[in-house]
Design a protein around this motif. Structure first.
Motif, mmCIF file in Angstrom:
data_model
loop_
_atom_site.group_PDB
_atom_site.id
_atom_site.type_symbol
_atom_site.label_atom_id
_atom_site.label_comp_id
_atom_site.label_asym_id
_atom_site.label_seq_id
_atom_site.Cartn_x
_atom_site.Cartn_y
_atom_site.Cartn_z
ATOM 1 N N ARG A 1 -38.367 25.118 -36.064
ATOM 2 C CA ARG A 1 -38.157 23.868 -36.791
ATOM 3 C C ARG A 1 -37.950 24.198 -38.260
ATOM 4 O O ARG A 1 -38.817 24.799 -38.894
ATOM 5 C CB ARG A 1 -39.358 22.943 -36.623
ATOM 6 C CG ARG A 1 -39.489 22.426 -35.227
ATOM 7 C CD ARG A 1 -40.592 21.418 -35.144
ATOM 8 N NE ARG A 1 -41.587 21.885 -34.193
ATOM 9 C CZ ARG A 1 -42.788 21.367 -34.055
ATOM 10 N NH1 ARG A 1 -43.175 20.375 -34.825
ATOM 11 N NH2 ARG A 1 -43.624 21.837 -33.166
ATOM 12 N N ILE B 1 -28.562 16.229 -40.571
ATOM 13 C CA ILE B 1 -28.346 16.407 -42.007
ATOM 14 C C ILE B 1 -26.906 16.805 -42.291
ATOM 15 O O ILE B 1 -26.206 17.319 -41.427
ATOM 16 C CB ILE B 1 -29.320 17.441 -42.604
ATOM 17 C CG1 ILE B 1 -29.147 18.814 -41.951
ATOM 18 C CG2 ILE B 1 -30.760 16.943 -42.480
ATOM 19 C CD1 ILE B 1 -29.953 19.929 -42.616
ATOM 20 N N LEU C 1 -35.679 19.212 -41.103
ATOM 21 C CA LEU C 1 -34.241 19.131 -41.319
ATOM 22 C C LEU C 1 -33.444 19.410 -40.058
ATOM 23 O O LEU C 1 -32.371 18.844 -39.862
ATOM 24 C CB LEU C 1 -33.822 20.138 -42.401
ATOM 25 C CG LEU C 1 -34.530 20.002 -43.748
ATOM 26 C CD1 LEU C 1 -34.158 21.162 -44.658
ATOM 27 C CD2 LEU C 1 -34.189 18.665 -44.391
ATOM 28 N N ALA C 2 -33.937 20.321 -39.238
ATOM 29 C CA ALA C 2 -33.193 20.717 -38.042
ATOM 30 C C ALA C 2 -34.111 21.466 -37.096
ATOM 31 O O ALA C 2 -35.166 21.973 -37.496
ATOM 32 C CB ALA C 2 -32.016 21.611 -38.431
ATOM 33 N N LYS C 3 -33.683 21.518 -35.847
ATOM 34 C CA LYS C 3 -34.329 22.383 -34.863
ATOM 35 C C LYS C 3 -33.261 23.353 -34.372
ATOM 36 O O LYS C 3 -32.160 22.940 -34.020
ATOM 37 C CB LYS C 3 -34.873 21.583 -33.678
ATOM 38 C CG LYS C 3 -35.977 20.621 -34.045
ATOM 39 C CD LYS C 3 -36.621 19.979 -32.840
ATOM 40 C CE LYS C 3 -35.664 19.197 -31.989
ATOM 41 N NZ LYS C 3 -36.317 18.485 -30.874
ATOM 42 N N ILE D 1 -28.444 23.361 -31.695
ATOM 43 C CA ILE D 1 -28.903 22.847 -32.988
ATOM 44 C C ILE D 1 -29.099 21.344 -32.834
ATOM 45 O O ILE D 1 -28.179 20.634 -32.425
ATOM 46 C CB ILE D 1 -27.872 23.107 -34.112
ATOM 47 C CG1 ILE D 1 -27.467 24.575 -34.195
ATOM 48 C CG2 ILE D 1 -28.396 22.560 -35.438
ATOM 49 C CD1 ILE D 1 -28.503 25.512 -34.715
ATOM 50 N N ASP D 2 -30.272 20.845 -33.164
ATOM 51 C CA ASP D 2 -30.538 19.407 -33.218
ATOM 52 C C ASP D 2 -30.791 19.057 -34.678
ATOM 53 O O ASP D 2 -31.759 19.547 -35.279
ATOM 54 C CB ASP D 2 -31.767 19.032 -32.387
ATOM 55 C CG ASP D 2 -31.502 19.050 -30.884
ATOM 56 O OD1 ASP D 2 -30.432 19.515 -30.466
ATOM 57 O OD2 ASP D 2 -32.388 18.603 -30.137
ATOM 58 N N SER D 3 -29.934 18.241 -35.249
ATOM 59 C CA SER D 3 -30.080 17.881 -36.651
ATOM 60 C C SER D 3 -29.238 16.662 -36.972
ATOM 61 O O SER D 3 -28.298 16.349 -36.253
ATOM 62 C CB SER D 3 -29.648 19.051 -37.553
ATOM 63 O OG SER D 3 -29.848 18.723 -38.915
#
Length: 192
Positions: A84, A118, A132-134, A114-116
């Motif tokens: 994370r 932003i 911000l992201a995973k 990528i999970d995000s």
């Protein structure tokens, strides 16, 4: 542990996505901690190793439909790791690090998710969760998943504020983490 988790869910006639958590001691004895009756942020690791879409299944259940698979249909494959990425400063006791994202380029490649939400130019404030992201990687083995994570973290560009990217890189490179010799006090023991 899987059988124990299934028994807990069956005992309370639970029908939905959820997580049963255990702690494991040095003798590999496991102890029940809690049941979370929701998806957790780490659900992506489960999705990567099982090839399932837990969010879609949760929506199906909410609509009154049955699960589209049974536990016996689930065949975990390989290993997955999630990092994370937070707008925080690990060198300052993980204080939030608000600011504007001035540059952003996510890595791509096989076994990478990528999970995000932003984008460059986004202003990160101190008022909300600073995630911000995973970054999630999958491989045939834990070593392959770690290698893919090392590459993904190296290829990630995220500028304009402090993040925990460097800490994730240090964790991936740490001999104890690589060997699976970690416990809940790993960060304190390894990086103090």
């Amino acid at each position: 542990m899987t059988q124990a988790a299934l028994a807990v869910a069956a005992t309370v006639d639970y029908t939905n996505a959820g997580t049963i958590e255990f702690l494991v001691d040095a003798e590999e004895t496991f102890y029940f901690i809690e049941m979370n009756t929701r998806l957790q942020v780490e659900h992506t690791v489960t999705e990567m190793i099982t090839g399932t879409d837990l969010v879609a299944e949760q929506i199906r259940i909410a609509e009154g439909a049955p699960l589209s698979w049974r536990q016996a249909d689930i065949n975990p494959s390989g290993a997955a790791i999630e990092c994370r990425i937070y707008a925080e400063n690990p060198d300052k006791n993980f204080l939030p690090s608000p600011g504007q994202i001035t540059a952003l380029d996510f890595p791509t490649g096989p076994g990478l998710r990528i999970d995000s939400g932003i984008t460059p130019g986004l202003n990160i404030t101190p008022y909300y969760d600073p995630m911000l992201a995973k970054i999630i990687t999958h491989g045939c083995s834990r070593g392959e998943a770690m290698g893919r994570m090392r590459q993904a973290l190296s290829d990630l560009t995220l500028e304009g504020l402090h993040t925990n990217i460097k800490l994730h890189q240090q964790i991936m490179d740490h001999a104890d983490f690589q060997a699976g010799r970690v416990a809940t006090d790993f960060l304190t023991q390894a990086f103090s």
